[in-house]
Scaffold this motif. Sequence first.
Motif, PDB file in Angstrom:
ATOM      1  N   MET A 133       0.841  -1.168   0.000  1.00 14.49           N
ATOM      2  CA  MET A 133       0.000   0.000   0.000  1.00 14.49           C
ATOM      3  C   MET A 133       0.899   1.249   0.000  1.00 14.49           C
ATOM      4  SD  MET A 133      -3.024   1.327   2.604  1.00 14.49           S
ATOM      5  CE  MET A 133      -3.394  -0.270   3.158  1.00 14.49           C
ATOM      6  N   LYS A 134       0.591   2.211  -0.866  1.00 10.06           N
ATOM      7  CA  LYS A 134       1.363   3.441  -0.945  1.00 10.06           C
ATOM      8  C   LYS A 134       0.951   4.400   0.170  1.00 10.06           C
ATOM      9  CE  LYS A 134       1.988   3.451  -5.913  1.00 10.06           C
ATOM     10  NZ  LYS A 134       1.783   4.218  -7.142  1.00 10.06           N
ATOM     11  N   PRO A 135       1.921   5.098   0.751  1.00  9.46           N
ATOM     12  CA  PRO A 135       1.556   6.075   1.795  1.00  9.46           C
ATOM     13  C   PRO A 135       0.838   7.265   1.171  1.00  9.46           C
ATOM     14  CG  PRO A 135       3.893   6.194   1.322  1.00  9.46           C
ATOM     15  CD  PRO A 135       3.355   5.030   0.541  1.00  9.46           C
ATOM     16  N   ILE A 136      -0.072   7.831   1.923  1.00 16.55           N
ATOM     17  CA  ILE A 136      -0.807   9.007   1.470  1.00 16.55           C
ATOM     18  C   ILE A 136       0.027  10.241   1.793  1.00 16.55           C
ATOM     19  CG2 ILE A 136      -2.885  10.385   1.783  1.00 16.55           C
ATOM     20  CD1 ILE A 136      -4.326   7.798   2.546  1.00 16.55           C
ATOM     21  N   ILE A 137       0.297  11.018   0.788  1.00 12.94           N
ATOM     22  CA  ILE A 137       1.077  12.236   0.975  1.00 12.94           C
ATOM     23  C   ILE A 137       0.115  13.417   0.941  1.00 12.94           C
ATOM     24  CG2 ILE A 137       2.875  13.704   0.022  1.00 12.94           C
ATOM     25  CD1 ILE A 137       4.063  11.143  -1.249  1.00 12.94           C
ATOM     26  N   LYS A 138       0.071  14.137   2.037  1.00  9.87           N
ATOM     27  CA  LYS A 138      -0.802  15.300   2.122  1.00  9.87           C
ATOM     28  C   LYS A 138      -0.012  16.535   1.716  1.00  9.87           C
ATOM     29  CE  LYS A 138      -3.763  13.608   5.793  1.00  9.87           C
ATOM     30  NZ  LYS A 138      -4.328  13.872   7.101  1.00  9.87           N
ATOM     31  N   SER A 139      -0.566  17.279   0.789  1.00  4.42           N
ATOM     32  CA  SER A 139       0.082  18.521   0.387  1.00  4.42           C
ATOM     33  C   SER A 139      -0.939  19.646   0.476  1.00  4.42           C
ATOM     34  CB  SER A 139       0.640  18.417  -1.027  1.00  4.42           C
ATOM     35  OG  SER A 139      -0.407  18.200  -1.945  1.00  4.42           O
ATOM     36  N   LYS A 140      -0.435  20.829   0.751  1.00  4.59           N
ATOM     37  CA  LYS A 140      -1.307  21.979   0.869  1.00  4.59           C
ATOM     38  C   LYS A 140      -1.612  22.519  -0.523  1.00  4.59           C
ATOM     39  CE  LYS A 140      -0.235  25.021   4.097  1.00  4.59           C
ATOM     40  NZ  LYS A 140       0.582  25.896   4.956  1.00  4.59           N
ATOM     41  N   PRO A 141      -2.821  22.996  -0.740  1.00  4.89           N
ATOM     42  CA  PRO A 141      -3.129  23.628  -2.023  1.00  4.89           C
ATOM     43  C   PRO A 141      -2.300  24.895  -2.191  1.00  4.89           C
ATOM     44  CG  PRO A 141      -5.125  23.282  -0.720  1.00  4.89           C
ATOM     45  CD  PRO A 141      -3.958  22.935   0.148  1.00  4.89           C
ATOM     46  N   ASN A 142      -2.031  25.249  -3.408  1.00  5.95           N
ATOM     47  CA  ASN A 142      -1.291  26.476  -3.700  1.00  5.95           C
ATOM     48  C   ASN A 142      -2.297  27.639  -3.705  1.00  5.95           C
ATOM     49  OD1 ASN A 142       0.241  28.566  -4.648  1.00  5.95           O
ATOM     50  ND2 ASN A 142       1.180  27.403  -6.297  1.00  5.95           N
ATOM     51  N   TYR A 143      -2.588  28.147  -2.506  1.00  2.00           N
ATOM     52  CA  TYR A 143      -3.605  29.188  -2.361  1.00  2.00           C
ATOM     53  C   TYR A 143      -3.247  30.445  -3.144  1.00  2.00           C
ATOM     54  CZ  TYR A 143      -5.713  26.439   1.362  1.00  2.00           C
ATOM     55  OH  TYR A 143      -6.319  25.446   2.065  1.00  2.00           O
ATOM     56  N   LYS A 144      -1.977  30.765  -3.194  1.00  2.00           N
ATOM     57  CA  LYS A 144      -1.555  31.961  -3.925  1.00  2.00           C
ATOM     58  C   LYS A 144      -1.966  31.852  -5.396  1.00  2.00           C
ATOM     59  CE  LYS A 144       2.294  34.025  -2.864  1.00  2.00           C
ATOM     60  NZ  LYS A 144       3.658  34.514  -2.717  1.00  2.00           N
ATOM     61  N   LYS A 145      -1.694  30.723  -6.018  1.00  2.00           N
ATOM     62  CA  LYS A 145      -2.052  30.500  -7.424  1.00  2.00           C
ATOM     63  C   LYS A 145      -3.565  30.501  -7.601  1.00  2.00           C
ATOM     64  CE  LYS A 145      -1.200  28.600 -11.660  1.00  2.00           C
ATOM     65  NZ  LYS A 145      -1.945  29.477 -12.504  1.00  2.00           N
ATOM     66  N   ILE A 146      -4.270  29.831  -6.711  1.00  2.00           N
ATOM     67  CA  ILE A 146      -5.730  29.749  -6.807  1.00  2.00           C
ATOM     68  C   ILE A 146      -6.348  31.141  -6.761  1.00  2.00           C
ATOM     69  CG2 ILE A 146      -7.819  28.984  -5.596  1.00  2.00           C
ATOM     70  CD1 ILE A 146      -6.149  26.498  -4.708  1.00  2.00           C
ATOM     71  N   PHE A 147      -5.963  31.938  -5.751  1.00  2.00           N
ATOM     72  CA  PHE A 147      -6.560  33.256  -5.609  1.00  2.00           C
ATOM     73  C   PHE A 147      -6.114  34.220  -6.704  1.00  2.00           C
ATOM     74  CE2 PHE A 147      -7.664  31.796  -1.331  1.00  2.00           C
ATOM     75  CZ  PHE A 147      -8.979  32.209  -1.299  1.00  2.00           C
ATOM     76  N   CYS A 148      -4.882  34.104  -7.160  1.00  2.00           N
ATOM     77  CA  CYS A 148      -4.433  34.949  -8.281  1.00  2.00           C
ATOM     78  C   CYS A 148      -5.260  34.665  -9.525  1.00  2.00           C
ATOM     79  CB  CYS A 148      -2.950  34.722  -8.560  1.00  2.00           C
ATOM     80  SG  CYS A 148      -1.866  35.522  -7.385  1.00  2.00           S
ATOM     81  N   ASP A 149      -5.530  33.387  -9.775  1.00  2.00           N
ATOM     82  CA  ASP A 149      -6.353  33.020 -10.929  1.00  2.00           C
ATOM     83  C   ASP A 149      -7.782  33.541 -10.794  1.00  2.00           C
ATOM     84  OD1 ASP A 149      -4.191  31.761 -12.060  1.00  2.00           O
ATOM     85  OD2 ASP A 149      -4.856  29.715 -11.573  1.00  2.00           O
ATOM     86  N   ILE A 150      -8.364  33.390  -9.619  1.00  2.00           N
ATOM     87  CA  ILE A 150      -9.731  33.874  -9.391  1.00  2.00           C
ATOM     88  C   ILE A 150      -9.805  35.377  -9.603  1.00  2.00           C
ATOM     89  CG2 ILE A 150     -11.515  34.262  -7.632  1.00  2.00           C
ATOM     90  CD1 ILE A 150     -10.715  31.510  -6.456  1.00  2.00           C
ATOM     91  N   ILE A 151      -8.857  36.090  -9.040  1.00  2.00           N
ATOM     92  CA  ILE A 151      -8.848  37.551  -9.158  1.00  2.00           C
ATOM     93  C   ILE A 151      -8.634  37.969 -10.614  1.00  2.00           C
ATOM     94  CG2 ILE A 151      -7.589  39.646  -8.551  1.00  2.00           C
ATOM     95  CD1 ILE A 151      -7.122  38.310  -5.778  1.00  2.00           C
ATOM     96  N   THR A 152      -7.674  37.350 -11.277  1.00  2.00           N
ATOM     97  CA  THR A 152      -7.362  37.712 -12.664  1.00  2.00           C
ATOM     98  C   THR A 152      -8.543  37.447 -13.590  1.00  2.00           C
ATOM     99  OG1 THR A 152      -5.051  37.163 -12.275  1.00  2.00           O
ATOM    100  CG2 THR A 152      -5.752  37.337 -14.561  1.00  2.00           C
ATOM    101  N   LEU A 153      -9.177  36.297 -13.431  1.00  2.00           N
ATOM    102  CA  LEU A 153     -10.239  35.902 -14.356  1.00  2.00           C
ATOM    103  C   LEU A 153     -11.611  36.481 -14.030  1.00  2.00           C
ATOM    104  CD1 LEU A 153      -9.248  32.148 -14.791  1.00  2.00           C
ATOM    105  CD2 LEU A 153      -8.835  34.022 -16.392  1.00  2.00           C
ATOM    106  N   LYS A 154     -11.940  36.581 -12.757  1.00  2.00           N
ATOM    107  CA  LYS A 154     -13.314  36.943 -12.391  1.00  2.00           C
ATOM    108  C   LYS A 154     -13.463  38.271 -11.662  1.00  2.00           C
ATOM    109  CE  LYS A 154     -15.198  32.579 -12.911  1.00  2.00           C
ATOM    110  NZ  LYS A 154     -16.465  32.147 -13.385  1.00  2.00           N
TER     111      LYS A 154
END
Length: 110
Positions: free
Chosen positions: A1-22
Amino acid sequence: MKPIIKSKPNYKKIFCDIITLKHPDKLEYCREILAKDEILLFDVILLNKIIFGNGEKDTEFFNQQHKSYDEATINTILNYQKKHHLNNSEVSRHFKLSRNTIARWRKLFP
């Protein structure tokens, strides 16, 4: 069984995209937060308020019950309390948290 690797979302990229597009009109209000090296969960909540507004009472209450905070965000809140010489009730009102949560955090993170 492979271990589950938890990673944080790239909030900076997400919010930059939301702001730029919408919401390009909100860029100036968010610029200071987005300039940080690391965006904490506390910053995500603030960015949501800036971009999308407060919303309805029912939605806000539901979202409040399902928030989770990482250690860095908890330390930021507790440091805010120390810096401004606030008691648990004042901090809980400011951040919309339970004062029991603040008290528990103070015991866990002295």
